[in-house]
Design an enzyme around this catalytic site. Structure first.
Site, short mmCIF file in Angstrom:
data_model
loop_
_atom_site.label_atom_id
_atom_site.label_comp_id
_atom_site.label_asym_id
_atom_site.label_seq_id
_atom_site.Cartn_x
_atom_site.Cartn_y
_atom_site.Cartn_z
N CYS A 164 108.49 3.56 -15.64
CA CYS A 164 108.76 2.91 -16.94
C CYS A 164 107.56 2.05 -17.30
CB CYS A 164 110.07 2.11 -16.90
SG CYS A 164 110.07 0.74 -15.73
N ASN A 224 107.99 -1.49 -14.58
CA ASN A 224 108.46 -1.29 -13.19
C ASN A 224 109.23 -2.50 -12.66
OD1 ASN A 224 107.08 -0.77 -9.86
ND2 ASN A 224 108.82 0.24 -10.76
N CYS A 266 112.49 -3.24 -14.59
CA CYS A 266 113.86 -3.04 -15.10
C CYS A 266 114.34 -1.61 -14.86
CB CYS A 266 113.94 -3.36 -16.59
SG CYS A 266 113.53 -5.06 -17.02
N ARG A 267 113.91 -0.65 -15.68
CA ARG A 267 114.52 0.68 -15.66
C ARG A 267 114.11 1.54 -14.47
NH1 ARG A 267 112.36 2.13 -21.41
NH2 ARG A 267 110.72 0.85 -20.49
N SER A 268 112.82 1.64 -14.17
CA SER A 268 112.43 2.58 -13.09
C SER A 268 112.91 2.12 -11.71
CB SER A 268 110.93 2.90 -13.11
OG SER A 268 110.15 1.75 -12.91
N ASP A 278 114.91 -0.06 -23.45
CA ASP A 278 114.33 -1.01 -22.50
C ASP A 278 115.12 -2.32 -22.53
OD1 ASP A 278 112.76 -2.63 -20.98
OD2 ASP A 278 110.87 -1.98 -21.88
#
Ligand code: 4NP
Length: 153
Positions: free
Chosen positions: A8, A11, A13-15, A123
């Site tokens: 993401c 690196n 939050c999402r990934s 995001d």
């Protein structure tokens, strides 16, 4: 061994959420020995930083284990090291390709392109909504694992 890198922008939050959700999923299916799973950023913004507290809170709430995280940026050499490089949104894909070069091995995908309803994952750094992101990531990881089961496992 199937090597997967979730990517993401930051690196934090999402990934990393996708990394730990997917690790938990493959463990529950007894497939953890067949996978190497990690995550990375396309930007330098958060390099060295731990996961966002909103990501950790959501993983805690869902009983998904995680270890100490240190954000890192994807490197050109990661293209050779991984079999699947999975971005969260279209802009991640563009940035990944800018860093690794051409996708000759067809390794770069957007996570929800594996779902019946292909779309970006918002995001939560901007939306503040870690619940919507979590459900999108579970949907993507479930469909991605099903794809791997029917194509490579
Ligand atoms: P992520 O969210 O890409 O899901 O980790 C972000 C985290 C930090 C920043 C942007 C997005 N940032 O600009 O610092």
């Amino acid at each position: 061994m199937i090597k997967v890198l979730f990517v993401c922008l930051g690196n934090i939050c999402r990934s990393p959420m996708a990394e730990y959700v997917f690790k938990d999923m493959v463990k529950k299916e007894g497939l953890e020995n067949q996978f190497s799973i990690a995550s990375a950023a396309t930007s330098y913004e958060e390099v060295g930083n731990d996961m966002h507290y909103g990501t950790k809170d959501k993983l805690d709430e869902m009983g998904i284990p995680y270890t100490k995280h240190k954000a890192r940026r994807i490197e050109k050499q990661d293209y050779q090291k991984y079999d699947y490089i999975i971005g969260m949104e279209e802009s991640n894909i563009r940035n990944i390709l800018r860093i690794v070069g051409d996708d000759e091995g067809k390794k770069v995908y957007r996570l929800l392109d594996f779902s019946k309803n292909p779309r970006d994952i918002a995001d939560p750094w901007y939306t503040g909504n870690f619940t919507v992101t979590y459900h999108d990531i579970v949907e993507g990881c479930t469909n991605f694992l099903n794809y791997l089961k029917s194509h490579c496992l």
